[in-house]
Design an enzyme around this catalytic site. Structure first.
Site, PDB file in Angstrom:
ATOM      1  N   HIS A   8     -55.092 103.796  18.063  1.00 16.81           N
ATOM      2  CA  HIS A   8     -54.442 104.995  18.586  1.00 16.81           C
ATOM      3  C   HIS A   8     -53.070 104.642  19.167  1.00 16.81           C
ATOM      4  O   HIS A   8     -52.800 103.485  19.502  1.00 16.81           O
ATOM      5  CB  HIS A   8     -55.304 105.623  19.675  1.00 16.81           C
TER       6      HIS A   8
ATOM      7  N   GLU B 184     -51.781 105.197  22.073  1.00 15.90           N
ATOM      8  CA  GLU B 184     -51.838 104.613  23.412  1.00 15.90           C
ATOM      9  C   GLU B 184     -52.196 103.127  23.351  1.00 15.90           C
ATOM     10  O   GLU B 184     -51.607 102.312  24.068  1.00 15.90           O
ATOM     11  CB  GLU B 184     -52.889 105.329  24.280  1.00 15.90           C
TER      12      GLU B 184
ATOM     13  N   CYS C  20     -57.855 110.415  24.508  1.00 11.65           N
ATOM     14  CA  CYS C  20     -59.293 110.496  24.291  1.00 11.65           C
ATOM     15  C   CYS C  20     -59.989 109.606  25.329  1.00 11.65           C
ATOM     16  O   CYS C  20     -59.329 108.899  26.102  1.00 11.65           O
ATOM     17  CB  CYS C  20     -59.651 110.043  22.875  1.00 11.65           C
TER      18      CYS C  20
ATOM     19  N   CYS D 270     -59.037 105.812  25.011  1.00  8.52           N
ATOM     20  CA  CYS D 270     -57.705 105.466  25.519  1.00  8.52           C
ATOM     21  C   CYS D 270     -57.618 105.627  27.035  1.00  8.52           C
ATOM     22  O   CYS D 270     -56.985 104.820  27.710  1.00  8.52           O
ATOM     23  CB  CYS D 270     -56.649 106.292  24.806  1.00  8.52           C
TER      24      CYS D 270
END
Length: 158
Positions: free
Chosen positions: A64, A66, A94, A97
């Site tokens: 992701h 992040e 999410c 993260c």
């Protein structure tokens, strides 16, 4: 605080400025047909880490935006803790993260669009570090439009 402009440029807050940088990262993801989420990490007024979704390219569900930004910032600083740093991300993180942000001890998380389905706040609002300040809704419309248009175009292709 009131901002005064001496040029024709629109006035932006620091949070808006850095969210614009995260949006640039999201557009990189979009250009690679990835879910368009981008992130930057800022320390002392300068960007020390950037990232965008690479889950398809890397065939890695953990890639992701992040996570990419956390790794870049930690490498820049030479350590895993991101105290006195701010994560700017175009969509609410999410749970994975947000949980990773806990371990970095990041000081602030600033996100654009709320994620009512997969965002960490729906599942567990206390998953971030107790000292982490969380601010949502910065450039929300622009961030939300980018991701909504992406998924709409995917649905229209099928």
């Amino acid at each position: 605080m009131k901002y005064v402009s001496f040029t024709d440029e629109p006035i932006v807050t620091p949070d808006e400025f850095f969210m614009n940088e995260a949006l640039k990262e999201a557009r990189k993801a979009l250009s690679e047909d990835e879910v368009p989420i981008g992130a930057v990490i800022v320390s002392g007024g300068r960007i020390i880490g950037r990232g965008y979704n690479l889950t398809e390219k890397l065939n890695d569900v953990t890639a992701h935006a992040e996570m990419q930004a956390f790794t870049a910032a930690a490498n820049f600083l030479g350590g895993k803790y991101l105290k006195d740093c701010t994560l700017y991300v175009t969509v609410e993180p999410c749970v994975m993260c947000a949980g990773a942000s806990y371990w970095t001890q990041i000081s602030r998380i600033v996100y654009g669009a709320h994620d009512l389905k997969l965002g960490f706040k729906r599942i567990n609002q206390r998953i971030t570090h107790p000292k982490t300040e969380v601010i949502g809704g910065i450039k929300e419309n622009e961030c939300a439009t980018l991701i909504k248009d992406f998924f709409l175009s995917k649905r229209n292709k099928t």
